[in-house]
Design a protein around this motif. Structure first.
Motif, PDB file in Angstrom:
ATOM      1  N   ILE A  14     -11.853 -31.699  -7.907  1.00 40.93           N
ATOM      2  CA  ILE A  14     -11.880 -33.135  -7.633  1.00 40.93           C
ATOM      3  C   ILE A  14     -12.383 -33.898  -8.855  1.00 40.93           C
ATOM      4  O   ILE A  14     -11.799 -34.914  -9.262  1.00 40.93           O
ATOM      5  CB  ILE A  14     -12.769 -33.421  -6.412  1.00 40.93           C
ATOM      6  CG1 ILE A  14     -12.118 -32.861  -5.144  1.00 40.93           C
ATOM      7  CG2 ILE A  14     -13.024 -34.921  -6.263  1.00 40.93           C
ATOM      8  CD1 ILE A  14     -13.029 -32.869  -3.932  1.00 40.93           C
ATOM      9  N   LEU A  15     -13.456 -33.414  -9.472  1.00 35.79           N
ATOM     10  CA  LEU A  15     -14.021 -34.092 -10.636  1.00 35.79           C
ATOM     11  C   LEU A  15     -13.054 -34.094 -11.808  1.00 35.79           C
ATOM     12  O   LEU A  15     -12.885 -35.110 -12.494  1.00 35.79           O
ATOM     13  CB  LEU A  15     -15.340 -33.431 -11.043  1.00 35.79           C
ATOM     14  CG  LEU A  15     -16.466 -33.477 -10.000  1.00 35.79           C
ATOM     15  CD1 LEU A  15     -17.702 -32.750 -10.522  1.00 35.79           C
ATOM     16  CD2 LEU A  15     -16.812 -34.911  -9.622  1.00 35.79           C
ATOM     17  N   GLU A  16     -12.413 -32.968 -12.055  1.00 35.73           N
ATOM     18  CA  GLU A  16     -11.462 -32.888 -13.162  1.00 35.73           C
ATOM     19  C   GLU A  16     -10.259 -33.796 -12.924  1.00 35.73           C
ATOM     20  O   GLU A  16      -9.764 -34.448 -13.852  1.00 35.73           O
ATOM     21  CB  GLU A  16     -11.015 -31.442 -13.366  1.00 35.73           C
ATOM     22  CG  GLU A  16     -12.114 -30.547 -13.930  1.00 35.73           C
ATOM     23  CD  GLU A  16     -11.686 -29.093 -14.052  1.00 35.73           C
ATOM     24  OE1 GLU A  16     -10.632 -28.728 -13.468  1.00 35.73           O
ATOM     25  OE2 GLU A  16     -12.401 -28.324 -14.733  1.00 35.73           O
ATOM     26  N   ALA A  17      -9.797 -33.857 -11.676  1.00 37.54           N
ATOM     27  CA  ALA A  17      -8.677 -34.746 -11.355  1.00 37.54           C
ATOM     28  C   ALA A  17      -9.079 -36.200 -11.520  1.00 37.54           C
ATOM     29  O   ALA A  17      -8.282 -37.037 -11.983  1.00 37.54           O
ATOM     30  CB  ALA A  17      -8.204 -34.485  -9.927  1.00 37.54           C
ATOM     31  N   ALA A  18     -10.333 -36.523 -11.172  1.00 43.71           N
ATOM     32  CA  ALA A  18     -10.819 -37.895 -11.337  1.00 43.71           C
ATOM     33  C   ALA A  18     -10.875 -38.277 -12.811  1.00 43.71           C
ATOM     34  O   ALA A  18     -10.499 -39.395 -13.194  1.00 43.71           O
ATOM     35  CB  ALA A  18     -12.194 -38.039 -10.696  1.00 43.71           C
ATOM     36  N   VAL A  19     -11.344 -37.362 -13.656  1.00 39.62           N
ATOM     37  CA  VAL A  19     -11.376 -37.623 -15.097  1.00 39.62           C
ATOM     38  C   VAL A  19      -9.964 -37.865 -15.626  1.00 39.62           C
ATOM     39  O   VAL A  19      -9.716 -38.799 -16.393  1.00 39.62           O
ATOM     40  CB  VAL A  19     -12.054 -36.456 -15.846  1.00 39.62           C
ATOM     41  CG1 VAL A  19     -11.850 -36.588 -17.349  1.00 39.62           C
ATOM     42  CG2 VAL A  19     -13.545 -36.405 -15.515  1.00 39.62           C
ATOM     43  N   ALA A  55     -21.486 -40.322  -6.240  1.00 40.55           N
ATOM     44  CA  ALA A  55     -21.596 -38.905  -6.584  1.00 40.55           C
ATOM     45  C   ALA A  55     -20.393 -38.446  -7.392  1.00 40.55           C
ATOM     46  O   ALA A  55     -20.507 -37.602  -8.290  1.00 40.55           O
ATOM     47  CB  ALA A  55     -21.736 -38.068  -5.321  1.00 40.55           C
ATOM     48  N   LEU A  56     -19.233 -39.010  -7.087  1.00 36.96           N
ATOM     49  CA  LEU A  56     -18.023 -38.692  -7.852  1.00 36.96           C
ATOM     50  C   LEU A  56     -18.170 -39.144  -9.301  1.00 36.96           C
ATOM     51  O   LEU A  56     -17.889 -38.378 -10.233  1.00 36.96           O
ATOM     52  CB  LEU A  56     -16.822 -39.388  -7.215  1.00 36.96           C
ATOM     53  CG  LEU A  56     -15.493 -39.256  -7.950  1.00 36.96           C
ATOM     54  CD1 LEU A  56     -14.982 -37.822  -7.914  1.00 36.96           C
ATOM     55  CD2 LEU A  56     -14.440 -40.199  -7.350  1.00 36.96           C
ATOM     56  N   LEU A  57     -18.660 -40.357  -9.516  1.00 35.97           N
ATOM     57  CA  LEU A  57     -18.814 -40.878 -10.874  1.00 35.97           C
ATOM     58  C   LEU A  57     -19.847 -40.061 -11.659  1.00 35.97           C
ATOM     59  O   LEU A  57     -19.638 -39.742 -12.831  1.00 35.97           O
ATOM     60  CB  LEU A  57     -19.230 -42.344 -10.824  1.00 35.97           C
ATOM     61  CG  LEU A  57     -18.220 -43.310 -10.189  1.00 35.97           C
ATOM     62  CD1 LEU A  57     -18.794 -44.716 -10.108  1.00 35.97           C
ATOM     63  CD2 LEU A  57     -16.898 -43.318 -10.948  1.00 35.97           C
ATOM     64  N   GLY A  58     -20.944 -39.715 -11.002  1.00 32.90           N
ATOM     65  CA  GLY A  58     -21.944 -38.888 -11.667  1.00 32.90           C
ATOM     66  C   GLY A  58     -21.397 -37.523 -12.029  1.00 32.90           C
ATOM     67  O   GLY A  58     -21.689 -36.980 -13.097  1.00 32.90           O
ATOM     68  N   GLY A  59     -20.587 -36.954 -11.152  1.00 34.31           N
ATOM     69  CA  GLY A  59     -19.973 -35.660 -11.436  1.00 34.31           C
ATOM     70  C   GLY A  59     -18.989 -35.721 -12.585  1.00 34.31           C
ATOM     71  O   GLY A  59     -18.862 -34.768 -13.368  1.00 34.31           O
ATOM     72  N   MET A  60     -18.299 -36.839 -12.729  1.00 31.77           N
ATOM     73  CA  MET A  60     -17.373 -37.002 -13.854  1.00 31.77           C
ATOM     74  C   MET A  60     -18.129 -36.979 -15.185  1.00 31.77           C
ATOM     75  O   MET A  60     -17.658 -36.408 -16.169  1.00 31.77           O
ATOM     76  CB  MET A  60     -16.588 -38.304 -13.697  1.00 31.77           C
ATOM     77  CG  MET A  60     -15.612 -38.286 -12.531  1.00 31.77           C
ATOM     78  SD  MET A  60     -15.014 -39.938 -12.085  1.00 31.77           S
ATOM     79  CE  MET A  60     -14.109 -40.387 -13.581  1.00 31.77           C
TER      80      MET A  60
END
Length: 213
Positions: A14-19, A55-60
């Protein structure tokens, strides 16, 4: 798209796809719904791995920091290792300018940051001075990178003395300009470590020659 949807969902995916999404379309385009479509799942499925968008933004940010090239604290001169580490930050910003803007609101508290801190400790700085040095270096680097992304003062069109400054600004070597500020901080640290004035590691020379430094 179908292949992505069939692969097991995980926080890392999910994090890699968001980036990748933000690299391609910008931060404003990121939403849980759109990211779900990107991964071939319903948006609600994402919440099993990331509790909310914050949490998504922090993970990115975590994903990007993992790409930093941090030299080991046990080999080579400390000045060269500090330069290499913070040039890696700038390289990251240039590769991911949209995602890097998240660094402005999220402190660095990862293992990579700790490794840079250990380089400063290995140089001979006590605990508090090493922490202060790390904060000065990281604040300068993140600030410089964000300015490079958004535009530096005096470089915006129509600003004061724009016509006078335009020709020399076109010749600016961005790497040498970054190193200029980095070397000022390193020189100050060297003075603290060696008040008698040891020279330390030489700064990097610009690839474009002295006339553009």
């Amino acid at each position: 798209m179908g292949e992505v949807g069939r692969r097991p969902l995980s926080r890392r995916r999910i994090l890699e796809a968001a980036v990748e999404l933000v690299d391609r379309e910008g931060l404003g385009a990121l939403s849980m719904r759109k990211l779900g479509r990107e991964l071939g799942v319903e948006a609600m499925s994402l919440y099993n791995h990331v509790p909310n968008k914050e949490a998504l933004l922090g993970g990115m940010v975590e994903v990007l920091i993992e790409g930093l090239e941090i030299p080991a604290a046990t080999s080579g001169g400390w000045e060269g290792k500090v330069r290499e580490a913070f040039r890696s930050y700038l390289k990251l910003a240039r590769a991911h300018p949209e995602v890097f803007q998240l660094f402005a609101t999220r402190p660095l508290g990862t293992g990579e940051a700790l490794r840079i801190f250990e380089v400063l400790r290995g140089a001979g700085l006590e605990l508090v001075p090493a922490l202060q040095a790390f904060r000065a270096l990281s604040s300068y680097t993140v600030g410089y990178a964000l300015a490079e992304i958004r535009g530096f003062p005096l470089e915006l069109e129509g600003g004061p003395r724009a016509l006078e400054l335009a020709p020399p600004l076109k010749e600016v070597d961005r790497d040498a300009q970054f190193d200029f500020g980095l070397d000022l901080i390193i020189s100050g640290l060297r003075q603290k470590l060696d008040p008698d004035g040891a020279q330390g590691d030489p700064p990097r020379r610009s690839r474009r020659g002295p006339e553009h430094q």
